[in-house]
Scaffold this active site. Structure first.
Site, PDB file in Angstrom:
ATOM      1  N   ASP A 191      -0.265  -6.295  -3.729  1.00 15.23           N
ATOM      2  CA  ASP A 191      -1.664  -6.007  -3.399  1.00 15.23           C
ATOM      3  C   ASP A 191      -2.281  -5.277  -4.582  1.00 15.23           C
ATOM      4  O   ASP A 191      -1.629  -5.081  -5.604  1.00 15.23           O
ATOM      5  CB  ASP A 191      -1.779  -5.208  -2.089  1.00 15.23           C
ATOM      6  CG  ASP A 191      -3.006  -5.637  -1.298  1.00 15.23           C
ATOM      7  OD1 ASP A 191      -4.118  -5.499  -1.847  1.00 15.23           O
ATOM      8  OD2 ASP A 191      -2.872  -6.128  -0.165  1.00 15.23           O
ATOM      9  N   TRP A 219      -6.454 -14.225  11.269  1.00 17.86           N
ATOM     10  CA  TRP A 219      -6.588 -12.763  11.421  1.00 17.86           C
ATOM     11  C   TRP A 219      -7.992 -12.330  11.776  1.00 17.86           C
ATOM     12  O   TRP A 219      -8.195 -11.338  12.450  1.00 17.86           O
ATOM     13  CB  TRP A 219      -6.092 -12.046  10.160  1.00 17.86           C
ATOM     14  CG  TRP A 219      -7.013 -12.074   8.972  1.00 17.86           C
ATOM     15  CD1 TRP A 219      -7.121 -13.077   8.055  1.00 17.86           C
ATOM     16  CD2 TRP A 219      -7.932 -11.055   8.560  1.00 17.86           C
ATOM     17  NE1 TRP A 219      -8.043 -12.747   7.096  1.00 17.86           N
ATOM     18  CE2 TRP A 219      -8.560 -11.503   7.377  1.00 17.86           C
ATOM     19  CE3 TRP A 219      -8.286  -9.798   9.071  1.00 17.86           C
ATOM     20  CZ2 TRP A 219      -9.525 -10.752   6.702  1.00 17.86           C
ATOM     21  CZ3 TRP A 219      -9.240  -9.048   8.402  1.00 17.86           C
ATOM     22  CH2 TRP A 219      -9.856  -9.522   7.228  1.00 17.86           C
ATOM     23  N   TRP A 234      -0.787  -2.793   8.375  1.00 16.31           N
ATOM     24  CA  TRP A 234      -1.306  -2.430   7.049  1.00 16.31           C
ATOM     25  C   TRP A 234      -1.114  -0.934   6.868  1.00 16.31           C
ATOM     26  O   TRP A 234      -1.445  -0.149   7.765  1.00 16.31           O
ATOM     27  CB  TRP A 234      -2.782  -2.818   6.940  1.00 16.31           C
ATOM     28  CG  TRP A 234      -3.008  -4.279   7.149  1.00 16.31           C
ATOM     29  CD1 TRP A 234      -3.495  -4.886   8.278  1.00 16.31           C
ATOM     30  CD2 TRP A 234      -2.726  -5.336   6.219  1.00 16.31           C
ATOM     31  NE1 TRP A 234      -3.531  -6.255   8.091  1.00 16.31           N
ATOM     32  CE2 TRP A 234      -3.074  -6.558   6.845  1.00 16.31           C
ATOM     33  CE3 TRP A 234      -2.224  -5.375   4.916  1.00 16.31           C
ATOM     34  CZ2 TRP A 234      -2.926  -7.795   6.216  1.00 16.31           C
ATOM     35  CZ3 TRP A 234      -2.086  -6.610   4.294  1.00 16.31           C
ATOM     36  CH2 TRP A 234      -2.436  -7.794   4.932  1.00 16.31           C
ATOM     37  N   THR A 235      -0.613  -0.529   5.715  1.00 16.72           N
ATOM     38  CA  THR A 235      -0.074   0.837   5.622  1.00 16.72           C
ATOM     39  C   THR A 235      -0.887   1.793   4.739  1.00 16.72           C
ATOM     40  O   THR A 235      -0.332   2.760   4.237  1.00 16.72           O
ATOM     41  CB  THR A 235       1.370   0.782   5.087  1.00 16.72           C
ATOM     42  OG1 THR A 235       1.359   0.158   3.796  1.00 16.72           O
ATOM     43  CG2 THR A 235       2.289   0.022   6.025  1.00 16.72           C
ATOM     44  N   GLU A 236      -2.189   1.532   4.588  1.00 15.91           N
ATOM     45  CA  GLU A 236      -2.970   2.444   3.743  1.00 15.91           C
ATOM     46  C   GLU A 236      -2.756   3.908   4.120  1.00 15.91           C
ATOM     47  O   GLU A 236      -2.599   4.755   3.242  1.00 15.91           O
ATOM     48  CB  GLU A 236      -4.473   2.125   3.834  1.00 15.91           C
ATOM     49  CG  GLU A 236      -4.901   0.866   3.102  1.00 15.91           C
ATOM     50  CD  GLU A 236      -4.934  -0.358   3.996  1.00 15.91           C
ATOM     51  OE1 GLU A 236      -4.154  -0.409   4.983  1.00 15.91           O
ATOM     52  OE2 GLU A 236      -5.730  -1.270   3.706  1.00 15.91           O
ATOM     53  N   ASP A 278      -2.223  -1.072  12.797  1.00 14.17           N
ATOM     54  CA  ASP A 278      -2.738   0.110  12.094  1.00 14.17           C
ATOM     55  C   ASP A 278      -3.939   0.688  12.848  1.00 14.17           C
ATOM     56  O   ASP A 278      -4.299   1.844  12.634  1.00 14.17           O
ATOM     57  CB  ASP A 278      -3.109  -0.205  10.637  1.00 14.17           C
ATOM     58  CG  ASP A 278      -3.924  -1.477  10.465  1.00 14.17           C
ATOM     59  OD1 ASP A 278      -3.739  -2.422  11.263  1.00 14.17           O
ATOM     60  OD2 ASP A 278      -4.741  -1.541   9.531  1.00 14.17           O
ATOM     61  N   HIS A 314      -6.868  -9.308  -4.104  1.00 15.28           N
ATOM     62  CA  HIS A 314      -5.823  -8.305  -3.843  1.00 15.28           C
ATOM     63  C   HIS A 314      -4.752  -8.338  -4.940  1.00 15.28           C
ATOM     64  O   HIS A 314      -3.554  -8.266  -4.646  1.00 15.28           O
ATOM     65  CB  HIS A 314      -5.183  -8.543  -2.468  1.00 15.28           C
ATOM     66  CG  HIS A 314      -6.081  -8.146  -1.319  1.00 15.28           C
ATOM     67  ND1 HIS A 314      -6.309  -6.835  -0.976  1.00 15.28           N
ATOM     68  CD2 HIS A 314      -6.813  -8.894  -0.448  1.00 15.28           C
ATOM     69  CE1 HIS A 314      -7.131  -6.787   0.073  1.00 15.28           C
ATOM     70  NE2 HIS A 314      -7.454  -8.011   0.400  1.00 15.28           N
ATOM     71  N   TYR A 369      -3.545  -5.771  15.285  1.00 13.47           N
ATOM     72  CA  TYR A 369      -3.457  -4.980  14.061  1.00 13.47           C
ATOM     73  C   TYR A 369      -2.956  -3.591  14.472  1.00 13.47           C
ATOM     74  O   TYR A 369      -3.696  -2.796  15.039  1.00 13.47           O
ATOM     75  CB  TYR A 369      -4.827  -4.919  13.364  1.00 13.47           C
ATOM     76  CG  TYR A 369      -4.990  -6.000  12.317  1.00 13.47           C
ATOM     77  CD1 TYR A 369      -4.467  -7.280  12.536  1.00 13.47           C
ATOM     78  CD2 TYR A 369      -5.640  -5.760  11.101  1.00 13.47           C
ATOM     79  CE1 TYR A 369      -4.592  -8.269  11.577  1.00 13.47           C
ATOM     80  CE2 TYR A 369      -5.763  -6.751  10.141  1.00 13.47           C
ATOM     81  CZ  TYR A 369      -5.238  -8.002  10.387  1.00 13.47           C
ATOM     82  OH  TYR A 369      -5.356  -8.982   9.438  1.00 13.47           O
ATOM     83  N   ASP A 424      -6.789 -14.007   1.291  1.00 18.26           N
ATOM     84  CA  ASP A 424      -7.826 -13.278   2.027  1.00 18.26           C
ATOM     85  C   ASP A 424      -8.702 -12.477   1.075  1.00 18.26           C
ATOM     86  O   ASP A 424      -8.290 -12.123  -0.028  1.00 18.26           O
ATOM     87  CB  ASP A 424      -7.187 -12.328   3.051  1.00 18.26           C
ATOM     88  CG  ASP A 424      -6.229 -11.338   2.393  1.00 18.26           C
ATOM     89  OD1 ASP A 424      -5.535 -11.734   1.427  1.00 18.26           O
ATOM     90  OD2 ASP A 424      -6.165 -10.173   2.830  1.00 18.26           O
ATOM     91  N   GLU A 425      -9.901 -12.186   1.530  1.00 14.20           N
ATOM     92  CA  GLU A 425     -10.776 -11.172   0.938  1.00 14.20           C
ATOM     93  C   GLU A 425     -10.798 -11.227  -0.592  1.00 14.20           C
ATOM     94  O   GLU A 425     -10.452 -10.264  -1.256  1.00 14.20           O
ATOM     95  CB  GLU A 425     -10.311  -9.780   1.397  1.00 14.20           C
ATOM     96  CG  GLU A 425     -10.365  -9.617   2.896  1.00 14.20           C
ATOM     97  CD  GLU A 425      -9.868  -8.251   3.371  1.00 14.20           C
ATOM     98  OE1 GLU A 425     -10.495  -7.712   4.289  1.00 14.20           O
ATOM     99  OE2 GLU A 425      -8.882  -7.724   2.827  1.00 14.20           O
ATOM    100  N   ARG A 460       0.844  -1.205   0.000  1.00 18.47           N
ATOM    101  CA  ARG A 460       0.000   0.000   0.000  1.00 18.47           C
ATOM    102  C   ARG A 460       0.875   1.250   0.000  1.00 18.47           C
ATOM    103  O   ARG A 460       0.617   2.205  -0.711  1.00 18.47           O
ATOM    104  CB  ARG A 460      -0.921  -0.005   1.212  1.00 18.47           C
ATOM    105  CG  ARG A 460      -2.260  -0.673   0.983  1.00 18.47           C
ATOM    106  CD  ARG A 460      -2.149  -2.090   0.427  1.00 18.47           C
ATOM    107  NE  ARG A 460      -3.438  -2.735   0.328  1.00 18.47           N
ATOM    108  CZ  ARG A 460      -4.000  -3.433   1.319  1.00 18.47           C
ATOM    109  NH1 ARG A 460      -3.359  -3.623   2.455  1.00 18.47           N
ATOM    110  NH2 ARG A 460      -5.189  -3.981   1.156  1.00 18.47           N
TER     111      ARG A 460
HETATM  112  C1  ACM Z   1      -6.291  -9.079   6.150  1.00 18.93           C
HETATM  113  O1  ACM Z   1      -6.292  -8.251   7.062  1.00 18.93           O
HETATM  114  N1  ACM Z   1      -7.006  -8.885   5.062  1.00 18.93           N
HETATM  115  C2  ACM Z   1      -5.499 -10.291   6.233  1.00 18.93           C
END
Ligand code: ACM
Length: 541
Positions: free
Chosen positions: A177, A381, A456-458, A408, A248, A406, A314-315, A148
């Protein structure tokens, strides 16, 4: 007196001290040479002492440092003695010696973490002490999302130093990603030519209406990766690479449009994503995609010697597969029940592929849906649930529930937190995190390899922001991962905070832009558009 973080198993303090002087020598027994090389380099920098090499242990006796192996000690275990013999660090293996050397640095004082001496005339002393220490978990990790926001190589090396100083030993390196691809793959140059840059960046949380209208990007060359992996190895840190599939993946699709679901989207017009959230553009479940990623993983296996390779998982939104005649034909041809099984088939392919090459697959807990090969492991997670199910099914687990680790997520309720996303996770919350859920039997709990904190670095566009989010909470996390702490409710957080008073001085010396205990400084505050707190309170599980 010793104020060590993470807290060791046992400390016995005496009354005298061992002084290091210009005459002090360092002896490194066979098998500990690299540890000796590293320790000599950091102590020469910080103290200015010559610390000449001793060829015999006797030359280090009295006022020197001896690094030894003791086969009676376990993996990563060490014993440090400061006394009449000088400083003696015995490790069960070279990793144990390095952990003992980190403890020695803490015993010498915060300034032993600087890169040049403040005062050449200063007297350096280690208290008379015996420290006996060993880790609770074998996987003590930090996940850095460099997709990110790209973290230049120097920053990654700095983070490896910080991890080692906290006795953490796994860097989970999130290299791809929707918003960027960060590792050179010789076979597919467009992954970095196209996929490593985005034209602009969403400013703030995903609901923010603002973009910063300047390109963002960067990537590590294969030589950069070799350097990072070797630098990590010197500190006994394993780098586990993550390439996130089949979701992703928009940056890869922007580079190679044929990887996407071309029968439902015009993937040739897609760019590297400039928004946050979860892109609907996922990989097409074709043989061509599988072959392409085998090519990617082939090069990764050459670069990363880690036992585990992370494939994300994931996702992954399923809308495109639902609408794609090609994906539906694949489901029918494979006799699958639907899109969820199609994802399991996709991950299963790489599970088999990696196993055949002597590696083990690890993925986010979504990979449990649809069944897993026996050797595969899970990063839990979405709470503890995935990890519990995985451990019960005989899979190894790394516990990293978002409710707890997490980093972040914002760390105080105050307005003005620079990255105020999600709900509050304070230093104390992290300190009271327990990686092994009570509902696991002893045999099941053995599948918990350990734990990791995820970053996570958004909304962390540079290293100062990352430092702010990560510290001081990573110090609390390190103690959870390393030390033999009592149950969460019985942990001595006040005692931890007292030791933190010294640890902040170490972080100052290491140049970490941590969140000050009194809250953000004026320059660190950000306008509210940057983040949006989640509704309500964190779920219990
Ligand atoms: C995640 O936080 N999507 C692994």
């Amino acid at each position: 007196m010793t104020e060590l973080i993470p807290a060791p198993r046992k400390v016995a303090e005496g009354s005298g001290e061992v002084r290091l002087t210009a005459r002090s020598r360092l002896y490194a027994a066979p098998g500990t040479e690299r540890a000796g090389h590293w320790l000599t380099a950091v102590l020469r920098q910080s103290t200015g002492l010559p610390l000449r090499e001793a060829r015999e242990p006797a030359e280090a006796r009295g006022d020197g440092i001896a690094l030894l192996l003791d086969p009676a000690l376990g993996p990563e275990e060490y014993r440090l003695t400061g006394g009449d013999d000088g400083v003696v660090i015995e490790g069960g293996d070279a990793a144990g010696v390095v952990h003992g050397a980190q403890t020695l640095r803490q015993l010498l004082g915060p300034d032993a973490h600087r890169r040049a001496p403040l005062d050449p005339a200063r007297v350096w002393a280690v208290p008379q002490v015996t420290v006996e220490d060993a880790p609770r978990f074998r996987w003590r990790g930090l996940m850095l999302d460099v997709a990110r926001h790209f973290m230049p190589k120097e920053g990654v090396l700095h983070y490896l130093d910080l991890m080692a100083a906290h006795k953490l030993n796994v860097l989970h390196f999130h290299l791809s990603d929707d918003q960027g691809w960060r590792v050179e793959i010789r076979k597919y140059p467009r992954l970095t030519e196209v996929g490593s840059w985005r034209p602009r960046t969403k400013f703030g949380h995903r609901a923010s209406p603002l973009w910063e209208e300047k390109p963002h990007g960067g990537y590590y060359t294969q030589d950069d990766i070799r350097e990072i992996v070797a630098y990590a190895a010197e500190r006994h840190i394993t780098v586990v690479p993550e390439i996130d599939v089949p979701g992703h993946s928009q940056a890869a699709i922007a580079a190679y449009p044929e990887l996407g679901n071309t029968d439902v989207v015009d993937t040739a017009s897609l760019g590297v994503w400039d928004d946050w959230g979860i892109s609907a553009n996922v990989l097409a479940p074709t043989d061509r995609t599988l072959r392409f990623y085998e090519g990617v993983f082939e090069e990764l296996l050459e670069l990363f010697p880690s036992e585990f390779v992370h494939v994300g998982g994931d996702e992954c939104p399923k809308e495109q597969w639902r609408g794609s005649p090609a994906a539906q034909a694949r489901i029918a041809e494979l006799g699958l029940s639907g899109e969820d099984e199609l994802q399991a088939w996709f991950i299963g392919h790489f599970d088999t592929w990696l196993s055949a090459r002597g590696r083990r697959l690890i993925g986010w807990d979504e990979i449990l849906e649809g069944g897993l090969a026996p050797g595969a492991a899970v990063s839990s997670w979405r709470g503890y649930g995935g990890g519990i199910a995985a451990a019960r099914a005989g899979h190894d687990v790394v516990m990293c529930p978002e409710q707890h680790v997490y980093l972040d997520y914002r760390q105080a309720p105050e307005e003005g937190e620079p990255v105020p996303i999600a709900y509050v996770r304070t230093l104390e919350d992290v300190y009271r995190f327990e990686p092994v859920p009570a509902e696991l039997t002893e045999a099941e709990a053995r599948h918990v390899l350990g734990t990791q904190a995820n970053v996570w670095t958004e909304v962390m566009e540079d290293q100062a922001r990352v430092d702010y989010q990560v510290f001081p909470r990573l110090a609390a996390f390190a103690e959870v991962a390393w030390s033999d702490l009592p149950a969460p409710g019985e942990r001595d957080f006040a005692g931890f905070e007292r030791r933190m008073a010294v640890h902040y001085r170490r972080l100052d010396a290491l140049g970490v832009a941590y969140r000050p205990p009194s809250g953000p400084l004026p320059w660190q505050r950000r306008p509210g558009v940057l983040g949006r707190p989640m509704e309500g309170t964190p779920p219990k599980r």
